[in-house]
Design an enzyme around this catalytic site. Structure first.
Site, PDB file in Angstrom:
ATOM      1  N   CYS A  32       0.829  -1.217   0.000  1.00 40.16           N
ATOM      2  CA  CYS A  32       0.000   0.000   0.000  1.00 40.16           C
ATOM      3  C   CYS A  32       0.860   1.262   0.000  1.00 40.16           C
ATOM      4  O   CYS A  32       0.471   2.295  -0.544  1.00 40.16           O
ATOM      5  CB  CYS A  32      -0.958   0.010   1.183  1.00 40.16           C
ATOM      6  SG  CYS A  32      -0.127  -0.155   2.776  1.00 40.16           S
ATOM      7  N   HIS A 311      -1.431   1.287   7.458  1.00 39.39           N
ATOM      8  CA  HIS A 311      -1.877   1.207   6.076  1.00 39.39           C
ATOM      9  C   HIS A 311      -1.710   2.591   5.446  1.00 39.39           C
ATOM     10  O   HIS A 311      -1.692   3.595   6.145  1.00 39.39           O
ATOM     11  CB  HIS A 311      -3.352   0.783   6.105  1.00 39.39           C
ATOM     12  CG  HIS A 311      -3.953   0.544   4.752  1.00 39.39           C
ATOM     13  ND1 HIS A 311      -3.370  -0.281   3.803  1.00 39.39           N
ATOM     14  CD2 HIS A 311      -5.099   1.022   4.183  1.00 39.39           C
ATOM     15  CE1 HIS A 311      -4.134  -0.290   2.721  1.00 39.39           C
ATOM     16  NE2 HIS A 311      -5.171   0.489   2.922  1.00 39.39           N
TER      17      HIS A 311
END
Length: 369
Positions: A32, A311
């Site tokens: 990510c 994330h």
């Protein structure tokens, strides 16, 4: 993503920008950090256009070795030439190349998006510089008369330093800082210029980008053990030092230093401080341009309470619409939602989605993409 894709198309309806593509990127196990930065770069329109130009001018080179630049150009070409307007693309070749080339990104651990951006831009510059010098030496060996005709500017013998090559990556992202040191005894000012592709700013609780930039350029006194050696006085003297933006870049990338090493803890801690970043930013501490104006077009957001897990997602402005990219998923968001990523006023908050890297584009005559 089919349903999400069609949902996005429905949301935009006949306002869907002509020729634009909104594609999510597949995650290959903690990639990510890479996906969020790639989306920000894809919607950095001048960079994308120049990269696609590079692709069209170099796609016929059969002997061209694969590198991060060719893989990135290939990925951007793949996205921009899709028949569908929305969907998902797997940036497999790019991620494989990245891992092959740099062992830092090989593990499945949580990586730093800023470290990746920095590595990528510097790598692209290196590749372009090598290609330019290879092309130049080819030209010089094939036409020896040319170098005489062009005079001493094209060839620097006897180890004379060449002018650094300015690539299209530099033209987009490079700015110049000037480091000024003033001796408090003789008042001589020594200035040293240095280039930057992004600015890393220290942050404070309940602050703003403007105040962080002011702190970045604030005057610091060098005394006691930190005295400055003044060439004019030929001795160590007390001095004042400050950093100014001498030449602002076309694309201003600001990295907020949210990960801080805490001595007492012996580890890094994430600072969830609320730092307001405006949609329109004025750079008032520049030497060349009294007030350089910028418009925000992308934000890489770190989601999570600590530096070693979490994330990354990105917010992107495209044709006056704001979009939220979370790996494979792409959705429209309201412009007012951008402020929910400023950070938290309290130390312990349930909101862990904080703006980490900001991308601003220079505005000319008040217009922006």
């Amino acid at each position: 993503m089919g349903a999400a894709g069609s949902k996005l198309e429905k949301a935009l309806g006949d306002q869907f920008p002509e020729g634009e593509r909104y594609f999510g990127l597949e995650n290959f196990g903690n990639t990510c950090y890479c996906n969020s930065v790639l989306q920000a770069l894809y919607f950095c329109v001048p960079f994308r256009e120049q990269l696609l130009d590079y692709y069209s001018n170099n796609k016929n080179l059969a002997d061209a070795d694969e590198n991060l630049l060719t893989c990135l150009a290939d990925l951007f070409m793949q996205i921009s030439s899709q028949k569908k307007k929305t969907g998902v693309i797997a940036p497999k070749r790019f991620v494989q190349r990245l891992k092959k080339q740099n062992e830092i990104f090989r593990s499945y651990m949580h990586q730093d998006a800023h470290e990746f951006l920095n590595y990528l831009l510097n790598e692209l510059v290196d590749i372009l510089e090598k290609e330019a010098s290879a092309a130049k030496s080819d030209q010089e060996t094939s036409s020896p008369t040319e170098k005489i005709a062009n005079g001493p500017t094209s060839v620097h013998a006897n180890g004379v330093k060449k002018e650094p090559l300015v690539t299209w990556v530099h033209k987009n992202f490079q700015g110049i800082l000037t480091n000024e040191t003033k001796c408090l005894r003789c008042e001589t000012v020594t200035a040293r210029d240095e280039t930057f592709l992004d600015l890393s700013l220290d942050i404070e609780q309940n602050s703003s980008i403007t105040s962080c930039l002011k702190n970045f350029s604030s005057t610091e006194t060098l005394n006691a053990e930190d005295k400055f050696f003044c060439d004019k006085c030929c001795s160590l003297q007390e001095a004042q030092k400050r950093m100014k933006i001498k030449k602002p870049p076309h694309i201003l990338v600001i990295h907020l230093k949210r990960f801080k090493y805490i001595e007492q803890l012996g580890r890094y801690k994430k600072l969830s401080y609320r730092v307001v970043f405006p949609l329109e930013l004025k750079l008032s501490n520049t030497v060349e341009d009294a007030d350089a104006e910028y418009s925000l077009f992308a934000v890489v957001v770190h989601v999570g309470s600590g530096p070693n897990h979490g994330h990354y997602v990105s917010l992107v402005k495209s044709h006056n619409h704001w979009l939220f990219f979370d790996d494979e998923n792409v959705e429209m968001i309201d412009e007012s939602a951008v402020q929910t990523f400023f950070g938290s006023s309290q130390e312990y908050s349930s909101n862990t989605d904080h703006g980490y890297i900001l991308f601003y584009e220079r505005v000319s005559n008040g217009s922006t993409s």
